[in-house]
Design a protein around this motif. Structure first.
Motif, PDB file in Angstrom:
ATOM      1  N   GLU A  13       0.856  -1.177   0.000  1.00  6.55           N
ATOM      2  CA  GLU A  13       0.000   0.000   0.000  1.00  6.55           C
ATOM      3  C   GLU A  13       0.893   1.228   0.000  1.00  6.55           C
ATOM      4  N   THR A  14       0.327   2.384  -0.358  1.00  2.00           N
ATOM      5  CA  THR A  14       1.160   3.573  -0.507  1.00  2.00           C
ATOM      6  C   THR A  14       1.388   4.265   0.818  1.00  2.00           C
ATOM      7  N   PRO A  15       2.572   4.890   1.017  1.00  2.80           N
ATOM      8  CA  PRO A  15       2.833   5.651   2.237  1.00  2.80           C
ATOM      9  C   PRO A  15       1.978   6.902   2.299  1.00  2.80           C
ATOM     10  N   HIS A  16       1.985   7.532   3.465  1.00  2.00           N
ATOM     11  CA  HIS A  16       1.146   8.713   3.619  1.00  2.00           C
ATOM     12  C   HIS A  16       1.868   9.842   4.327  1.00  2.00           C
ATOM     13  N   ASP A  17       3.190   9.849   4.304  1.00  2.16           N
ATOM     14  CA  ASP A  17       3.894  10.839   5.097  1.00  2.16           C
ATOM     15  C   ASP A  17       4.887  11.649   4.275  1.00  2.16           C
ATOM     16  N   ARG A  18       4.548  11.918   3.028  1.00  5.77           N
ATOM     17  CA  ARG A  18       5.475  12.642   2.187  1.00  5.77           C
ATOM     18  C   ARG A  18       5.280  14.151   2.314  1.00  5.77           C
ATOM     19  N   PRO A  19       6.287  14.947   1.971  1.00  3.36           N
ATOM     20  CA  PRO A  19       6.080  16.381   1.885  1.00  3.36           C
ATOM     21  C   PRO A  19       5.295  16.729   0.632  1.00  3.36           C
ATOM     22  N   HIS A  20       4.707  17.910   0.653  1.00  6.27           N
ATOM     23  CA  HIS A  20       3.875  18.332  -0.481  1.00  6.27           C
ATOM     24  C   HIS A  20       4.205  19.743  -0.915  1.00  6.27           C
ATOM     25  N   ALA A  21       3.349  20.263  -1.744  1.00  9.47           N
ATOM     26  CA  ALA A  21       3.613  21.539  -2.407  1.00  9.47           C
ATOM     27  C   ALA A  21       3.412  22.720  -1.485  1.00  9.47           C
ATOM     28  N   GLY A  22       3.905  23.840  -1.951  1.00  3.19           N
ATOM     29  CA  GLY A  22       3.728  25.089  -1.233  1.00  3.19           C
ATOM     30  C   GLY A  22       2.423  25.761  -1.604  1.00  3.19           C
ATOM     31  N   PRO A  23       2.184  26.974  -1.140  1.00  2.00           N
ATOM     32  CA  PRO A  23       0.898  27.632  -1.341  1.00  2.00           C
ATOM     33  C   PRO A  23       0.521  27.732  -2.812  1.00  2.00           C
ATOM     34  N   GLY A  24      -0.709  27.301  -3.095  1.00  4.20           N
ATOM     35  CA  GLY A  24      -1.237  27.440  -4.440  1.00  4.20           C
ATOM     36  C   GLY A  24      -0.584  26.551  -5.462  1.00  4.20           C
ATOM     37  N   ASP A  25       0.204  25.548  -5.012  1.00  8.63           N
ATOM     38  CA  ASP A  25       0.990  24.798  -5.973  1.00  8.63           C
ATOM     39  C   ASP A  25       0.664  23.322  -5.990  1.00  8.63           C
ATOM     40  N   GLY A  26      -0.393  22.908  -5.298  1.00 10.62           N
ATOM     41  CA  GLY A  26      -0.797  21.520  -5.387  1.00 10.62           C
ATOM     42  C   GLY A  26      -1.489  21.264  -6.703  1.00 10.62           C
ATOM     43  N   PRO A  27      -1.869  19.996  -6.975  1.00  7.10           N
ATOM     44  CA  PRO A  27      -2.509  19.684  -8.231  1.00  7.10           C
ATOM     45  C   PRO A  27      -3.849  20.367  -8.391  1.00  7.10           C
ATOM     46  N   HIS A  28      -4.512  20.590  -7.264  1.00  2.00           N
ATOM     47  CA  HIS A  28      -5.794  21.279  -7.360  1.00  2.00           C
ATOM     48  C   HIS A  28      -6.037  22.186  -6.167  1.00  2.00           C
ATOM     49  N   LEU A  56      -4.658  20.035 -20.904  1.00  2.07           N
ATOM     50  CA  LEU A  56      -4.413  19.751 -19.500  1.00  2.07           C
ATOM     51  C   LEU A  56      -5.521  18.844 -18.992  1.00  2.07           C
ATOM     52  N   LEU A  57      -5.227  18.049 -17.990  1.00  2.00           N
ATOM     53  CA  LEU A  57      -6.270  17.252 -17.343  1.00  2.00           C
ATOM     54  C   LEU A  57      -7.073  18.098 -16.360  1.00  2.00           C
ATOM     55  N   SER A  58      -6.430  19.119 -15.809  1.00  2.00           N
ATOM     56  CA  SER A  58      -7.116  20.099 -14.966  1.00  2.00           C
ATOM     57  C   SER A  58      -6.303  21.370 -14.991  1.00  2.00           C
ATOM     58  N   ARG A  59      -6.948  22.476 -14.723  1.00  2.00           N
ATOM     59  CA  ARG A  59      -6.214  23.749 -14.695  1.00  2.00           C
ATOM     60  C   ARG A  59      -5.979  24.145 -13.245  1.00  2.00           C
ATOM     61  N   PRO A  60      -4.736  24.114 -12.793  1.00  2.00           N
ATOM     62  CA  PRO A  60      -4.441  24.477 -11.396  1.00  2.00           C
ATOM     63  C   PRO A  60      -4.843  25.917 -11.108  1.00  2.00           C
ATOM     64  N   PRO A  61      -5.354  26.192  -9.904  1.00  2.00           N
ATOM     65  CA  PRO A  61      -5.814  27.545  -9.594  1.00  2.00           C
ATOM     66  C   PRO A  61      -4.716  28.589  -9.674  1.00  2.00           C
ATOM     67  N   ALA A  62      -3.465  28.195  -9.448  1.00  2.00           N
ATOM     68  CA  ALA A  62      -2.361  29.158  -9.510  1.00  2.00           C
ATOM     69  C   ALA A  62      -2.159  29.710 -10.915  1.00  2.00           C
ATOM     70  N   THR A  63      -2.743  29.069 -11.914  1.00  2.00           N
ATOM     71  CA  THR A  63      -2.542  29.509 -13.297  1.00  2.00           C
ATOM     72  C   THR A  63      -3.653  30.431 -13.784  1.00  2.00           C
ATOM     73  N   VAL A  64      -4.655  30.683 -12.957  1.00  2.00           N
ATOM     74  CA  VAL A  64      -5.771  31.544 -13.344  1.00  2.00           C
ATOM     75  C   VAL A  64      -5.441  32.979 -12.946  1.00  2.00           C
ATOM     76  N   SER A  65      -5.602  33.929 -13.841  1.00  2.00           N
ATOM     77  CA  SER A  65      -5.263  35.321 -13.551  1.00  2.00           C
ATOM     78  C   SER A  65      -6.336  35.973 -12.682  1.00  2.00           C
ATOM     79  N   LEU A  66      -5.949  37.040 -12.022  1.00  2.00           N
ATOM     80  CA  LEU A  66      -6.896  37.804 -11.211  1.00  2.00           C
ATOM     81  C   LEU A  66      -8.047  38.317 -12.063  1.00  2.00           C
TER      82      LEU A  66
END
Length: 412
Positions: A13-28, A56-66
Motif C-alpha cells: 500500500e502507498t505511504p502517507h507521510d510525504r512532503p507536499h507543495a507550497g501555497p497554491g501549488d498543489g494539483p488542485h 491539460l487534465l485540470s487547470r491548477p488555480p495558480a494559473t488563473v489570472s486575477l
C-alpha cells in the motif's frame, strides 16, 4: 516489473507521510499544504507552462489570472443571487443564503460559514468535546489536522488526538472497536487524501460509524472533498452526511471557489460553532465574493463532478496501460480504479527528473500531463497527484497514451 511488483522497501500500500507543495501549488488545492516545505524554484516556470498549454487534465488555480477570476465571478453572480439585495454584514444576506443551501444539500438542520476549513473543524471538534465530556479525537495520522494545521487541535483548542490505525486507509470498524483508549469523537476524512484520495466502501463506512456509536462517540466527517464521493458510495450527499453528527465541507477545493468552508449539523452545535468562529476571529465584516463563488460552484461544478469521476477512471486506465507497456521499469496508479476524480501515480525516478520531463513536455508540445512530482518512499521513488476536471473531459484514452509516450521519452 509490473505495477504489482514494488521495488524493495516499498509497501504494497502507498505511504502517507510525504512532503507536499507550497501555497497554491498543489494539483488542485495546494494551500492545504502550507509554506512549511520551502519554495518551489520551478513554480514560475510551471505556471507559465500550464498557462501556455493547450491540453491539460485540470487547470491548477495558480494559473488563473486575477482578471479571469473577477470576470467569472461578475458574469455568474446574477445566476445565484439577487444582486439588488443589501450586501452582507457579519454573515447575513448572501452568506446566510449559502448556509441554507449547504444545510439543504447535506440534509442537516443548520450550517455555518467559515473562512477556512481549519477553523471550521476547530469549532466542531471542541464543541463536541464539551458535549461528550471527552477531549480526545480519534482520527487517521495522515488526516488534515495532523499534517497540515501546525498542531492546531492541541495548541489552540486543547484537544488530544489518537490514531486507531496507521494503515494507509480509513479506519475500519475493527480498528475502532479494538482501540485501547476512550475517545469522544471519531473524525473521518472522506476521501483520505494523503494515501491517494481513498474511500471505504459504503458498507465499511456504515460499520465504522456504528462501531463509534457502540463506544458512545460522536462522528464528524472531514468532508472537504465529500462533494465528489457520491459515485463511489452510490448514495446522494444527504444520505452520506446522515451517517455523521456533523460534516465540514470546502468551497475552494473541488467546487473551485475562492475560499471558505461550512460546518453542518444540529442547530445547537451550529450555534455554538458560530460563537467559536467569532472567538477565533472568523466573523468577517463582508464575505460576499467568497459566498458568491461558493454558490456558483454548487450550481455549476457540483453537477459535473460525477462526470469527472467517471472520466478519471478512463484516464487512470490509459495511464496504467501506457506506463506498463513503456520502457519505465515499474509504475503504479493508485487507487485502481480511482475512488474520486483524483488519484496518485508512482514512478521509480527522482522528482527532479520527472518534473523536468513534465515541464519540457508542456513547453515543447503544449500538453501538460503531470503538474508536480514529489520524492517519497525509498530513494528514487516519486509520486504525483492527478486531477481530472473540465479540461480533462476532452482527453481520449489515445490522447493519454500519446502523452505518456511523449513524457517517458524525456526521462533519463
Amino acid at each position: 516489473m509490473t505495477a504489482h511488483d514494488a521495488p524493495h522497501g516499498v509497501p504494497e500500500e502507498t505511504p502517507h507521510d510525504r512532503p507536499h507543495a507550497g501555497p497554491g501549488d498543489g494539483p488542485h488545492d495546494g494551500p492545504d499544504h502550507g509554506p512549511d516545505h520551502g519554495p518551489d524554484d520551478d513554480r514560475a516556470r510551471r505556471i507559465a507552462a500550464a498557462r501556455g498549454a493547450r491540453k491539460l487534465l485540470s487547470r491548477p488555480p495558480a494559473t488563473v489570472s486575477l482578471g479571469e477570476r473577477l470576470a467569472g465571478l461578475t458574469e455568474g453572480a446574477a445566476a445565484v443571487a439577487d444582486l439588488d439585495q443589501p450586501v452582507d454584514l457579519y454573515g447575513d444576506g448572501v452568506v446566510a443564503d449559502l448556509e441554507d443551501e449547504v444545510a439543504r444539500l447535506l440534509g442537516k438542520e443548520a450550517a455555518v460559514f467559515f473562512p477556512t476549513g481549519t477553523q471550521a473543524q476547530q469549532a466542531a471538534l471542541r464543541s463536541w468535546a464539551g458535549r461528550t465530556g471527552n477531549a480526545t479525537v480519534a482520527l487517521h495520522p495522515s488526516a488534515h489536522p495532523e499534517v497540515h494545521e501546525r498542531g492546531a487541535l492541541s495548541v489552540v483548542s486543547g484537544l488530544r488526538t489518537v490514531h486507531p490505525t496507521d494503515a494507509p486507509r480509513s479506519p475500519t470498524a475493527d480498528d475502532v472497536r479494538d482501540f485501547e483508549e476512550p475517545f469522544g469523537t471519531l473524525m473521518l476524512e472522506l476521501p483520505l487524501r494523503e494515501p491517494g484520495f481513498v474511500l471505504p466502501s459504503w458498507e465499511e463506512l456504515q460499520d465504522v460509524v456504528a462501531a463509534a456509536r457502540e463506544r458512545d462517540a460522536v462522528v464528524h466527517f472531514d468532508g472537504a472533498r465529500l462533494w465528489e464521493c457520491t459515485p463511489h458510495f452510490g448514495r446522494p450527499l444527504d444520505e452520506i452526511a446522515a451517517l455523521a453528527d456533523s460534516v465540514y465541507v470546502s468551497f475552494y477545493k473541488s467546487l473551485e471557489g475562492l475560499a471558505g468552508a461550512a460546518l453542518a449539523g444540529p442547530g445547537t452545535l451550529v450555534d455554538e460553532a458560530r460563537a467559536w468562529r467569532h472567538r477565533y476571529g472568523g466573523l468577517g465584516f463582508q464575505q460576499f465574493p467568497t459566498a458568491l463563488a461558493a454558490l456558483l460552484g454548487l450550481r455549476r461544478v457540483l453537477p459535473r463532478l460525477p462526470a469527472y469521476v467517471a472520466h478519471a477512471r478512463v484516464v487512470a486506465d490509459a495511464l496504467r496501460e501506457a506506463l506498463a507497456s513503456s520502457p519505465v521499469p515499474w509504475s503504479r496508479v493508485h487507487p485502481d480504479p480511482p475512488h474520486t476524480h483524483q488519484f496518485q501515480v508512482w514512478l521509480p525516478y527522482g522528482a527532479d527528473a520527472l518534473n523536468e520531463a513534465a515541464l519540457a513536455q508542456a513547453e515543447e508540445t503544449g500538453t501538460l500531463l503531470f503538474w508536480r512530482w514529489f520524492a517519497d518512499g525509498p530513494p528514487g521513488l516519486s509520486v504525483t497527484e492527478v486531477t481530472v476536471n473540465e479540461p480533462g473531459l476532452a482527453w481520449t484514452a489515445d490522447d493519454v497514451r500519446e502523452a505518456v509516450a511523449e513524457f517517458v521519452r524525456r526521462l533519463p
